[in-house]
Structures are given as C-alpha cells and as structure tokens.
Write an enzyme that holds these catalytic residues in place. Structure first.
Site, PDB file in Angstrom:
ATOM      1  N   ASN A 187       0.808  -1.227   0.000  1.00  0.00           N
ATOM      2  CA  ASN A 187       0.000   0.000   0.000  1.00  0.00           C
ATOM      3  C   ASN A 187       0.843   1.279   0.000  1.00  0.00           C
ATOM      4  OD1 ASN A 187      -2.530   1.688   0.824  1.00  0.00           O
ATOM      5  ND2 ASN A 187      -1.002   2.081   2.411  1.00  0.00           N
ATOM      6  N   TYR A 213       4.258   9.139 -11.624  1.00  0.00           N
ATOM      7  CA  TYR A 213       3.258   8.402 -10.838  1.00  0.00           C
ATOM      8  C   TYR A 213       2.457   7.477 -11.757  1.00  0.00           C
ATOM      9  CZ  TYR A 213      -0.556   7.514  -7.482  1.00  0.00           C
ATOM     10  OH  TYR A 213      -1.478   6.927  -6.645  1.00  0.00           O
TER      11      TYR A 213
HETATM   12  N1  NAD Z   1      -5.286   9.237  -1.834  1.00  0.00           N
HETATM   13  C1  NAD Z   1      -5.607   8.983  -3.065  1.00  0.00           C
HETATM   14  O1  NAD Z   1      -6.391   9.740  -3.657  1.00  0.00           O
HETATM   15  C2  NAD Z   1      -5.062   7.777  -3.788  1.00  0.00           C
HETATM   16  C3  NAD Z   1      -5.706   7.383  -4.956  1.00  0.00           C
HETATM   17  C4  NAD Z   1      -5.266   6.243  -5.605  1.00  0.00           C
HETATM   18  C5  NAD Z   1      -4.213   5.509  -5.105  1.00  0.00           C
HETATM   19  N2  NAD Z   1      -3.599   5.913  -3.974  1.00  0.00           N
HETATM   20  C6  NAD Z   1      -2.527   5.051  -3.457  1.00  0.00           C
HETATM   21  O2  NAD Z   1      -2.893   4.560  -2.192  1.00  0.00           O
HETATM   22  C7  NAD Z   1      -1.739   4.217  -1.423  1.00  0.00           C
HETATM   23  C8  NAD Z   1      -1.888   4.775  -0.012  1.00  0.00           C
HETATM   24  O3  NAD Z   1      -1.847   6.180  -0.041  1.00  0.00           O
HETATM   25  P1  NAD Z   1      -2.743   7.127   0.857  1.00  0.00           P
HETATM   26  O4  NAD Z   1      -3.536   7.961  -0.088  1.00  0.00           O
HETATM   27  O5  NAD Z   1      -3.423   6.382   1.921  1.00  0.00           O
HETATM   28  O6  NAD Z   1      -1.607   8.108   1.411  1.00  0.00           O
HETATM   29  P2  NAD Z   1      -1.044   8.499   2.850  1.00  0.00           P
HETATM   30  O7  NAD Z   1       0.047   9.471   2.544  1.00  0.00           O
HETATM   31  O8  NAD Z   1      -2.135   8.911   3.762  1.00  0.00           O
HETATM   32  O9  NAD Z   1      -0.423   7.136   3.364  1.00  0.00           O
HETATM   33  C9  NAD Z   1       0.715   6.571   2.776  1.00  0.00           C
HETATM   34  C10 NAD Z   1       1.584   5.966   3.848  1.00  0.00           C
HETATM   35  O10 NAD Z   1       2.721   5.393   3.187  1.00  0.00           O
HETATM   36  C11 NAD Z   1       3.876   5.712   3.946  1.00  0.00           C
HETATM   37  N3  NAD Z   1       5.043   5.707   3.083  1.00  0.00           N
HETATM   38  C12 NAD Z   1       5.375   6.587   2.111  1.00  0.00           C
HETATM   39  N4  NAD Z   1       6.564   6.263   1.578  1.00  0.00           N
HETATM   40  C13 NAD Z   1       6.982   5.152   2.241  1.00  0.00           C
HETATM   41  C14 NAD Z   1       8.141   4.338   2.149  1.00  0.00           C
HETATM   42  N5  NAD Z   1       9.123   4.648   1.297  1.00  0.00           N
HETATM   43  N6  NAD Z   1       8.246   3.260   2.954  1.00  0.00           N
HETATM   44  C15 NAD Z   1       7.261   2.988   3.833  1.00  0.00           C
HETATM   45  N7  NAD Z   1       6.155   3.721   3.981  1.00  0.00           N
HETATM   46  C16 NAD Z   1       6.019   4.787   3.185  1.00  0.00           C
HETATM   47  C17 NAD Z   1       3.599   7.073   4.550  1.00  0.00           C
HETATM   48  O11 NAD Z   1       4.394   7.305   5.713  1.00  0.00           O
HETATM   49  C18 NAD Z   1       2.116   6.974   4.861  1.00  0.00           C
HETATM   50  O12 NAD Z   1       1.892   6.509   6.174  1.00  0.00           O
HETATM   51  C19 NAD Z   1      -0.554   4.771  -2.218  1.00  0.00           C
HETATM   52  O13 NAD Z   1       0.076   3.718  -2.899  1.00  0.00           O
HETATM   53  C20 NAD Z   1      -1.202   5.724  -3.206  1.00  0.00           C
HETATM   54  O14 NAD Z   1      -0.452   5.871  -4.388  1.00  0.00           O
HETATM   55  C21 NAD Z   1      -3.995   7.042  -3.312  1.00  0.00           C
END
Ligand code: NAD
Length: 252
Positions: free
Chosen positions: A89, A155
């Site tokens: 994730n 991305y």
């Molecule tokens: N928020 C959105 O709109 C969205 C949409 C589609 C996909 N995503 C994907 O969902 C996933 C989760 O993101 P989110 O939106 O919950 O974001 P978020 O920033 O709230 O959570 C992401 C978490 O990943 C951790 N992280 C970042 N880089 C890291 C690393 N190198 N090693 C370990 N941990 C790391 C951060 O500390 C954070 O706790 C991501 O892969 C993101 O690309 C997000």
C-alpha cells in the site's frame, strides 16, 4: 470473522488507506504487521488495534530499501510464524510533471517506492507463499495505474507498471495457490498530497481533465472493504484483476 487466523503485512499503514486496511483486517481476526517508515505512526495504529482486542505489531520499513524489506518479512515470521496476505500500500505522488519536466531524481524516487519496493516485497512474499503452499497479494495501485490523465508521468508510469506486475504474477502462479490482485482507488481523503513537491502548473492543469470527472472523493474505509474481500478466501476465484473503487470514475 473473515480473516480469522490469517497473518497480514500492510505497508504504509500509519496513515490513510493502509491504516484503514490494517484496522479492518485486525477487526476481522487477522494478526497484522503495521509497517511504515513513519514508525511512531505505525506504533500508534498497532497500539489502537491492540486496545480494541486485536493483534498487531508495528514495524519500521522504508519500502525503497531492500534490507528493510528483508527484516520486515523476517520480523513477521518471527512474530507470527507465517504470512498469508501481503498488502502493498505504501506510495507517494509525483508533482504532476509531464515527461518533459520530470527530473531523474523525482522519477527514481517515485519508482523506488511505488514500483521497485512493490516488486521486491512481492518477490520475498512469493517465495514464502511457494514454500507454504498458499498466499495472497493485494496491491493498492490507483486509477492512475489504468488511465493517463490522473497524475504526472512518473506516478502514472509507476502505477501502470504495478498493474502489469499484478497481472503477470497472477498468471505465473495461478497453479501454485497464490493470488494477486490490485485496487484502483479514485481520489481518497488521505495525507498523500503531503508527498507532492515542486508541483507542475502545466501538468496539474492538464490532469484536471481527468480529475474533473471524479464523482466524489472516497473515504479510506471504503477502500479497506475491497482490500478485505481481495485478501480473504471469499475472493478465491478472483486473480489478476485490478478493481476500481472510485464511485464510477473509471467508467467515464
Ligand atoms: N489518496 C488517493 O487519492 C489515492 C488514490 C489512488 C491511489 N492511492 C494510493 O494509495 C496508497 C496509499 O496512499 P494514501 O492515499 O493512503 O496516502 P497516505 O500518505 O495517507 O499514506 C501513505 C503511507 O505510506 C507511507 N510511506 C510513504 N513512503 C513510504 C516508504 N518509502 N516506505 C514505507 N512507507 C512509506 C507514509 O508514511 C504513509 O503513512 C498509495 O500507494 C497511493 O499511491 C492514493
């Protein structure tokens, strides 16, 4: 309980969707490794799970570091003796840069976290799964892993790569009792925008064509429900799919 006696790793579980997935998995009976490079955040999530009667440990892993990933899996096996579900994730955004503006440094950073880290975690997990005779991978990808107008070049490419990796892995191990699926969330209310730096005005404007068709922003808990289904035995016949959870955004 839908994940009774399962052991799951969730990366990036200190915040957003990873946190929601870790909490729901624990509520459904899984023993959860709450992994993040934000260790304080991971500890807080694991503690809250335990206070509600669930089982969880916190783990500090930067998914861009091979050695960290090795210790993540070793720690999981040490604590719980096996691994049933890997949820990749952790992820970061780019700055919406089109290819003409992307720097090598930004490209490499986004790929290291969003793509190479996922591949390496899958490589370790798959070998554990082959030895055990079973296992499930759930990759949190993105609408940007299926469409071109949702983010910048780095991305978008990093997430399309994970879509390919998900399908290839599902196919390769289809007869080995290993399943691999992906989630393509639409826009979700999380902290991910904090990972955006040097935002490209041109790129951010261009991707609005895609983002402008978003029906609504989702909640992390809505994505966790799909992660639960894909991680559980209820999805035993689902393999190699990247399923959108986006209120119909991809349908556009
Ligand atoms: N928020 C959105 O709109 C969205 C949409 C589609 C996909 N995503 C994907 O969902 C996933 C989760 O993101 P989110 O939106 O919950 O974001 P978020 O920033 O709230 O959570 C992401 C978490 O990943 C951790 N992280 C970042 N880089 C890291 C690393 N190198 N090693 C370990 N941990 C790391 C951060 O500390 C954070 O706790 C991501 O892969 C993101 O690309 C997000």
């Amino acid at each position: 309980m839908r994940l009774k006696d399962k052991v799951a790793i969730v990366t990036g579980a200190a915040s957003g969707m990873g946190k929601a997935i870790a909490e729901l998995y624990a509520k459904e009976g899984a023993k959860v490794v709450v992994s993040d490079f934000n260790y304080e955040g991971a500890k807080a999530v694991a503690k809250a799970i335990e206070e509600k009667g669930g089982a969880a440990i916190a783990n500090r892993t930067n998914v861009a570091e091979s050695a960290d990933l090795e210790q993540l899996f070793a720690e999981t096996k040490g604590a719980f003796g096996k691994l049933d579900i890997l949820v990749n994730n952790a992820g970061i955004m780019d700055g919406m840069e089109p290819v003409g503006d992307i720097t090598d440094e930004k490209w490499d950073r986004v790929f290291a976290v969003n793509t190479t880290g996922v591949m390496r975690a899958m490589r370790i997990a798959t070998n554990i799964f082959l030895e055990q005779g079973h296992g499930v991978i759930v990759n949190n990808i993105s609408a940007g892993g299926l469409r071109g107008a949702r983010a910048g070049a780095a991305y978008t490419a990093s997430k399309h790569a994970v879509t390919g990796l998900t399908k290839n892995t599902a196919y390769m191990y289809a007869q080995s009792n290993i399943r691999c699926n992906g989630i393509a969330p639409g826009g979700v209310e999380t902290n991910i925008s904090a990972s955006m730096t040097n935002i490209s005005e041109f790129g951010a404007g261009r991707q609005m064509t895609g983002n402008g068709t978003m029906p609504r922003v989702g909640k992390p808990a809505e994505i966790a429900q799909l992660a639960l289904f894909l991680g559980s035995d209820e999805s035993s016949f689902v393999n190699g799919q990247v399923i959108a959870a986006d209120a119909g955004w991809i349908a556009y």
